[in-house]
Design a protein around this motif. Structure first.
Motif, short mmCIF file in Angstrom:
data_model
loop_
_atom_site.label_atom_id
_atom_site.label_comp_id
_atom_site.label_asym_id
_atom_site.label_seq_id
_atom_site.Cartn_x
_atom_site.Cartn_y
_atom_site.Cartn_z
N PHE B 27 0.80 -1.23 0.00
CA PHE B 27 0.00 0.00 0.00
C PHE B 27 0.84 1.28 0.00
CE2 PHE B 27 -2.50 -3.29 2.18
CZ PHE B 27 -3.56 -3.36 1.30
N ILE B 28 2.15 1.15 0.00
CA ILE B 28 3.01 2.33 0.04
C ILE B 28 3.97 2.31 -1.15
CG2 ILE B 28 4.77 3.60 1.35
CD1 ILE B 28 3.53 2.38 3.91
N LYS B 29 3.97 3.43 -1.89
CA LYS B 29 4.92 3.58 -3.00
C LYS B 29 5.82 4.77 -2.73
CE LYS B 29 1.85 2.12 -6.78
NZ LYS B 29 2.38 1.34 -7.88
N SER B 30 7.06 4.67 -3.17
CA SER B 30 7.96 5.81 -3.13
C SER B 30 8.00 6.48 -4.50
CB SER B 30 9.38 5.36 -2.75
OG SER B 30 9.47 5.18 -1.36
N PHE B 31 8.07 7.80 -4.46
CA PHE B 31 8.17 8.61 -5.68
C PHE B 31 9.41 9.49 -5.55
CE2 PHE B 31 3.97 7.74 -7.47
CZ PHE B 31 3.35 7.17 -6.37
N TRP B 32 10.30 9.42 -6.54
CA TRP B 32 11.45 10.32 -6.55
C TRP B 32 11.11 11.52 -7.43
CZ3 TRP B 32 11.86 5.26 -5.46
CH2 TRP B 32 12.71 4.89 -4.42
N LEU B 33 11.28 12.71 -6.85
CA LEU B 33 10.88 13.94 -7.54
C LEU B 33 12.10 14.81 -7.80
CD1 LEU B 33 7.81 14.79 -5.25
CD2 LEU B 33 7.78 13.54 -7.43
N ASP B 34 12.13 15.40 -8.98
CA ASP B 34 13.22 16.31 -9.35
C ASP B 34 12.84 17.72 -8.88
OD1 ASP B 34 15.07 17.93 -10.53
OD2 ASP B 34 14.73 17.21 -12.58
N VAL B 35 13.34 18.08 -7.70
CA VAL B 35 12.92 19.34 -7.09
C VAL B 35 13.92 20.48 -7.34
CG1 VAL B 35 11.50 18.30 -5.29
CG2 VAL B 35 13.96 18.59 -4.88
N GLY B 36 15.01 20.18 -8.00
CA GLY B 36 15.98 21.23 -8.32
C GLY B 36 17.06 21.34 -7.26
N ARG B 37 18.24 21.74 -7.70
CA ARG B 37 19.41 21.73 -6.81
C ARG B 37 19.36 22.78 -5.72
NH1 ARG B 37 23.75 18.65 -8.45
NH2 ARG B 37 23.43 17.58 -10.41
N ALA B 38 18.45 23.73 -5.83
CA ALA B 38 18.36 24.76 -4.78
C ALA B 38 17.54 24.27 -3.59
CB ALA B 38 17.74 26.03 -5.35
N PHE B 39 16.90 23.11 -3.72
CA PHE B 39 16.01 22.60 -2.67
C PHE B 39 16.82 22.19 -1.44
CE2 PHE B 39 13.37 19.53 -0.47
CZ PHE B 39 12.08 20.00 -0.66
N ARG B 40 16.44 22.72 -0.28
CA ARG B 40 17.10 22.37 0.98
C ARG B 40 16.03 22.00 2.00
NH1 ARG B 40 20.48 22.53 -2.01
NH2 ARG B 40 22.48 23.60 -2.06
N THR B 89 -4.83 7.87 -4.21
CA THR B 89 -5.25 6.94 -5.26
C THR B 89 -4.72 7.37 -6.62
OG1 THR B 89 -7.21 6.33 -4.02
CG2 THR B 89 -7.27 5.88 -6.38
N TYR B 90 -4.69 8.68 -6.86
CA TYR B 90 -4.09 9.17 -8.10
C TYR B 90 -2.63 8.73 -8.18
CZ TYR B 90 -1.87 12.10 -11.54
OH TYR B 90 -1.13 12.51 -12.61
N PHE B 91 -1.90 8.92 -7.10
CA PHE B 91 -0.48 8.57 -7.13
C PHE B 91 -0.28 7.07 -7.32
CE2 PHE B 91 0.32 12.86 -5.58
CZ PHE B 91 1.46 13.17 -6.31
N HIS B 92 -1.15 6.27 -6.73
CA HIS B 92 -0.97 4.82 -6.84
C HIS B 92 -1.46 4.26 -8.16
CE1 HIS B 92 0.54 3.16 -2.95
NE2 HIS B 92 0.41 4.43 -2.66
N GLU B 93 -2.50 4.86 -8.74
CA GLU B 93 -3.12 4.23 -9.90
C GLU B 93 -2.91 4.95 -11.22
OE1 GLU B 93 -7.16 3.44 -8.82
OE2 GLU B 93 -6.56 2.03 -7.23
N VAL B 94 -2.55 6.23 -11.17
CA VAL B 94 -2.44 6.99 -12.41
C VAL B 94 -1.02 7.52 -12.64
CG1 VAL B 94 -3.37 8.94 -13.73
CG2 VAL B 94 -4.86 7.69 -12.13
N ALA B 95 -0.43 8.12 -11.63
CA ALA B 95 0.86 8.81 -11.81
C ALA B 95 1.91 7.87 -12.40
CB ALA B 95 1.34 9.37 -10.49
N ALA B 96 2.72 8.40 -13.31
CA ALA B 96 3.76 7.60 -13.96
C ALA B 96 5.04 8.43 -14.06
CB ALA B 96 3.29 7.19 -15.36
#
Lengths: 203, 250
Positions: B27-40, B89-96
């Motif tokens: 029931f848990i998925k990890s998502f890696w997001l490109d947040v930019g190098r300025a993100f702290r 549910t969007y993240f688990h079933e739709v997001a790619a």
């Protein structure tokens, strides 16, 4: 930006015919609980409420004395900064106007801090507390306020984000300046108007 | 007075691509997001993700960051699918991978752990409540911190315990990190683990493993879990003013 493949269930603001749900909020039927630390359990015998001007105590009430103050019932919509809103919540308690009247004072400054049994505080302008705008609530939905939701007593300032409605309140203090409280020092907005989406410090 | 206090609104939302998606539990998925190098960010903080449909209807939810502080511009967030969860549910079933999501943050100045803590920290997590603690544990390991850190993770079973393998590896490789798991619906996996709900004895045992009462205790999970775990910690002698809680579902 439209999110690819997202079809909303339409439980919030933009599709709200009554215009009662602020931008970015969604409706909930339950009553979520959010707290920064342990839930304090305060027996009525050890409960008290203190009104101060700066460091000076103006008046202190015990549980019985506070319950003898005039009670008011209100029905209000509430809005949590984490984005849930709940409509038509029923509260009963002592209006801040009545607390000041019982203490026999007029507001001496423009700002207040609400203090709580677990050591937290939140700042609210006096103008948002008087004139029938806020109360110290003792009942929710006709029942004594549950500990999880701030019982025995919490502040209720429903027109601001709900972290301003401090749980487990034990006093109000007039301050000369608008002094940031616990969450306000930790990135949350100094005023917190849900209709302006004043969630975080620079909103 | 509120008019004067109102600063100019900033455009705080950013569009960030999804780089990778991985199942952590059923029931848990990890998502890696490109947040930019300025993100702290700091360990324990969260971000807000916003979804908007073609009619302009938008919803947002807060999700904890599982990665330690980084300068490479990529963060991991872990999302649990909730029953009727509009966003999860969007993240688990739709997001790619390749989709773009709106993000703001990092947010949070209270449920935060840093390398400068004055002493040991105790972490107690229920299920997905371990996500913000993964940032803490990973930062602790990466920086080879000598500050004792103890994690007590409660889950239904091993397969439903997020990051279980990684936590066992981290414990094996890091002297200052103690990890105990307890399964409420399965037999314990290891000698030191337990097969019951979090209680006072279990917390006391974890405290012993980090060398005494912690400077800070972090507790995260559902409201019910946090209440039970907090009571257990208090019964084990933890001071109430040293407990920081975060409750999911709010």
């Amino acid at each position: 930006m439209v999110t690819r493949g997202f079809i909303g269930k339409k439980t919030q603001g933009t599709d709200d015919p009554t215009n009662r749900v602020p931008p970015g909020q969604h409706l909930v039927e339950n009553f979520p609980v959010l707290t920064a630390g342990p839930t304090p359990r305060i027996a009525h015998e050890s409960w008290s409420f203190t009104l101060k001007i700066g460091p000076r105590v103006v008046k202190k009430w015990n549980w019985k004395e506070f319950n003898d103050l005039p009670m008011t019932k209100v029905v209000r919509d509430i809005h949590c900064v984490t984005s849930w809103s709940k409509l038509d919540t029923r509260w009963e308690g002592v209006m801040v106007d009545e607390i000041l009247a019982d203490a026999g004072i007029e507001p001496p400054t423009d700002f207040m801090l609400a203090h709580t049994f677990d050591g937290y505080s939140t700042n609210v302008p006096v103008a948002d507390l008087v004139g029938g705008k806020s109360m110290v609530a003792l009942k929710f939905g006709g029942e004594p306020l549950e500990t999880d939701h701030g019982g025995p007593a919490r502040l209720l300032v429903p027109h601001l984000y709900f972290w301003k409605s401090a749980k487990w309140i034990n006093g109000l203090q007039f301050t000369n300046r608008d002094e940031a409280g616990f969450w306000e020092l930790r990135g949350y907005h100094i005023y917190g108007d849900p209709w302006l989406e004043q969630r975080y410090t620079h909103d | 007075m509120t008019e004067a206090a109102k600063p100019r609104r900033l455009n705080v939302w950013r569009e960030v691509p999804i780089l990778e998606i991985k199942d952590r539990t059923p029931f848990i998925k990890s998502f890696w997001l490109d947040v930019g190098r300025a993100f702290r960010h700091q360990s324990g903080q969260h971000v807000i993700l916003r979804l908007t449909d073609p009619e302009g209807y938008a919803v947002m939810r807060s999700y904890s960051i599982a990665s330690p502080p980084t300068t490479d511009g990529i963060i991991e967030v872990a999302i649990e699918q909730l029953v009727d969860g509009e966003v999860s549910t969007y993240f688990h079933e739709v997001a790619a991978v390749g989709d773009t999501i709106e993000l703001r943050g990092p947010i949070g100045g209270h449920f935060v752990w840093t390398l400068e803590e004055p002493g040991a920290s105790l972490l107690i997590a229920g299920g997905s409540g371990v996500v913000p603690m993964m940032a803490m544990v990973r930062e602790h390991a990466r920086e080879n911190s000598k500050i004792p850190l103890g994690l007590l993770l409660s889950a239904r079973s091993g397969p439903e315990a997020p990051f279980f393998e990684e936590l066992m590896d981290l414990e094996a490789s890091c002297d200052a990190f103690a990890f105990t798991a307890t399964f409420t619906r399965a037999r314990p996996a290891r000698m030191r683990d337990h097969g019951r709900r979090v209680d006072k004895d279990m917390v006391a045992e974890t405290i012993e493993r980090i060398g005494g009462l912690p400077a800070w205790t972090f507790i995260c999970g559902s409201n019910l879990f946090v209440n039970t775990a907090t009571d257990s910690a208090l019964a084990a002698g933890v001071l109430p003013e040293t407990i920081r809680t975060e409750r999911y579902g709010g």
